[in-house]
Enzyme design. Structure first.
Site, short mmCIF file in Angstrom:
data_model
loop_
_atom_site.label_atom_id
_atom_site.label_comp_id
_atom_site.label_asym_id
_atom_site.label_seq_id
_atom_site.Cartn_x
_atom_site.Cartn_y
_atom_site.Cartn_z
N SER A 31 21.92 -28.17 -13.87
CA SER A 31 20.94 -27.78 -13.10
C SER A 31 20.39 -28.91 -11.98
O SER A 31 21.23 -29.22 -11.32
CB SER A 31 19.58 -27.47 -13.98
OG SER A 31 18.37 -27.14 -13.35
N ASP B 244 16.87 -25.56 -6.50
CA ASP B 244 17.62 -26.69 -7.37
C ASP B 244 18.96 -26.58 -7.54
O ASP B 244 19.64 -25.70 -6.91
CB ASP B 244 16.91 -26.71 -8.99
CG ASP B 244 17.03 -25.65 -9.90
OD1 ASP B 244 17.51 -24.59 -9.37
OD2 ASP B 244 16.77 -25.73 -11.04
#
Length: 472
Positions: free
Chosen positions: A107, A256
């Protein structure tokens, strides 16, 4: 795998509550990943079934995808390699193809990290309560044995590209074809939105939309040469804010690293809070569900979102359900309540039409639609959804967090407040003029404060009072 009878393996450094995450070459290696792939098939009883495996743009993701696929195939699963995918593409594939899967991503974590997000068929999340601990224990056994026992029939490994079907599916949920023309700056942060944005919002795979996309950092590069792919940190939004103003754009979007979260910037370069986005999307999803005959659609929000969210949901004929912070709670409550939509203060947005999973791209499309179907600028539209003033999350490094919370409670106990302990401690003024929440971090010596009030002066006075008590 090589045999080493004397070694014992402890994977607890990498196995978290909801996923696997570690430093490449240390707590996550190809050998570990292969054992996890085998254990994944065994624990979820996937022998003879399809398992989907993909990964993000981190340099180790292709090697890890192959290792996981090999472990899974050894235990008899038929693997479809999805190649480069965003995390919400995995959820799409697990839902649309009704198969369990895994994607390699860390992530928003720095370049040295990688990890695994796993889901059951139908994009049902896997956590330490629903199989992750067992997968860890069995993987450790395989590593200690130095070999993975082959199933009677080894699985096949094939390739399946889902990008076009994913893009078509998202476009079927939000029709942007009749929007007024919009100029949209997108900061992909060298993450997976560099692949998904042109496919969904551009014209690389599907017909052109009335959107002019101005790309920032679309090159897939897991070393993150421009800035960390974590839009929760204000400094990582600066390039996007400047570009929106410079290009005279209508809106800016920041994703992200694995593109499951989306942050929004208005035409002035100011952030639109995730709470305001939650309210904006909730309004659209309530209206759509009611038009289809649902009497009182349910919207989930965590306890750190603005109280404006619940007020708007009730006003629009929906039912607001408050939950703890964390995607596993939201996904579970989404399923229990049959909720149409859920939003978090951290910019995770969940949709019933997306198997209760979170997708930054679908949230972005709803915001584009809301902006494109009216003539005003986003700053004006956003103000409708932000009637209160928020402090944002403020961390205090405190060793004795319980004592700090007790100091605050003692100080406020003679005032007209309600206190609840759903997640940390939330103090709410009975006259509705303010609230604040204190939550201890589970992993760091931090006590986190979020405060909100009817005006800036009240919020700042409340914030400073609580921080003085916490830090004294």
């Amino acid at each position: 795998m090589t045999s080493d009878q004397t070694k014992t393996f402890d994977l607890s450094a990498a196995f978290k509550a909801y996923d696997v995450r570690g430093i490449v070459g240390e707590s996550i290696t190809a050998e570990i990943v292969e054992a996890v792939g085998a254990a994944f098939v065994d624990i979820l009883a996937l022998e003879g079934q399809t398992v989907l495996v993909g990964g993000d743009m981190r340099p180790s993701s292709p090697e890890f995808s192959k290792a996981f696929a090999n472990g899974a195939a050894t235990r008899g699963a038929n693997v479809q390699l999805l190649d480069l995918i965003s995390t919400d593409e995995l959820y799409y594939a697990c839902g649309a193809l009704n198969a369990a899967g895994a994607t390699f991503t860390a992530s928003h974590n720095p370049a040295a990290y990688n990890g695994i997000k796993m889901a059951k068929a139908g994009a049902v999340p896997i956590s330490s309560e629903t199989g992750l601990k067992e997968i860890q224990a069995l993987a450790e056994e395989y590593l200690a044995a130095g070999t993975i026992a082959a199933a009677p029939s080894r699985g096949q490994i094939g390739v399946h590209d889902v990008l076009k079907d994913y893009s078509k599916y998202l476009r079927s949920l939000v029709d942007l074809s009749s929007s007024r023309p919009l100029k949209v700056v997108v900061d992909a942060g060298n993450g997976m939105a560099g692949l998904t944005t042109p496919a969904v919002l551009g014209d690389t795979l599907l017909p052109k939309l009335p959107l002019e996309i101005v790309p920032l950092y679309f090159e897939l590069d897991g070393s993150f040469p421009n800035h960390p792919a974590n839009p929760l940190e204000p400094e990582n939004l600066r390039d996007l804010q400047a570009a929106v103003v410079e290009h005279g754009a209508d809106i800016g979007l920041a994703f992200d690293g694995d593109a499951d979260r989306c942050f929004v910037i208005d035409e002035k370069g100011d952030p639109v809070s995730p709470s305001a986005i939650t309210g904006m999307v909730a309004r659209r999803e309530i209206a759509r569900a009611r038009a289809l005959g649902e009497e009182t659609p349910t919207i989930i929000h965590n306890l750190l979102t603005s109280k404006a969210v619940a007020e708007l949901v009730e006003h629009d004929g929906g039912r607001a359900v408050r939950t703890r912070v964390g995607h596993s709670f939201i996904k579970a409550v989404m399923a229990e309540e049959g909720a149409v939509f859920g939003g978090e203060h951290s910019a995770h947005f969940y949709f019933r039409d997306f198997w209760n999973a979170d997708t930054g791209m679908l949230a972005a499309m709803h915001v584009l639609a809301a902006l494109g179907e009216q003539q005003g600028p986003l700053s004006e539209l956003g103000r409708e959804y932000e009637p209160y003033v928020s402090s944002g999350e403020i961390n205090s490094e405190i060793e004795d967090k319980a004592a700090a919370v007790e100091r605050v409670r003692n100080n406020f106990e003679n005032e007209d407040v309600e206190i609840d302990h759903m997640d940390g401690s939330t103090f709410t003024a009975r006259d509705g003029s303010w609230w604040f929440n204190l939550r201890p971090s589970n992993t760091e010596p931090f006590l986190r404060l979020n405060a909100e009030a009817k005006d800036r002066a009240t919020m700042e006075s409340l914030r400073d009072r609580v921080l003085a008590l916490v830090r004294s």
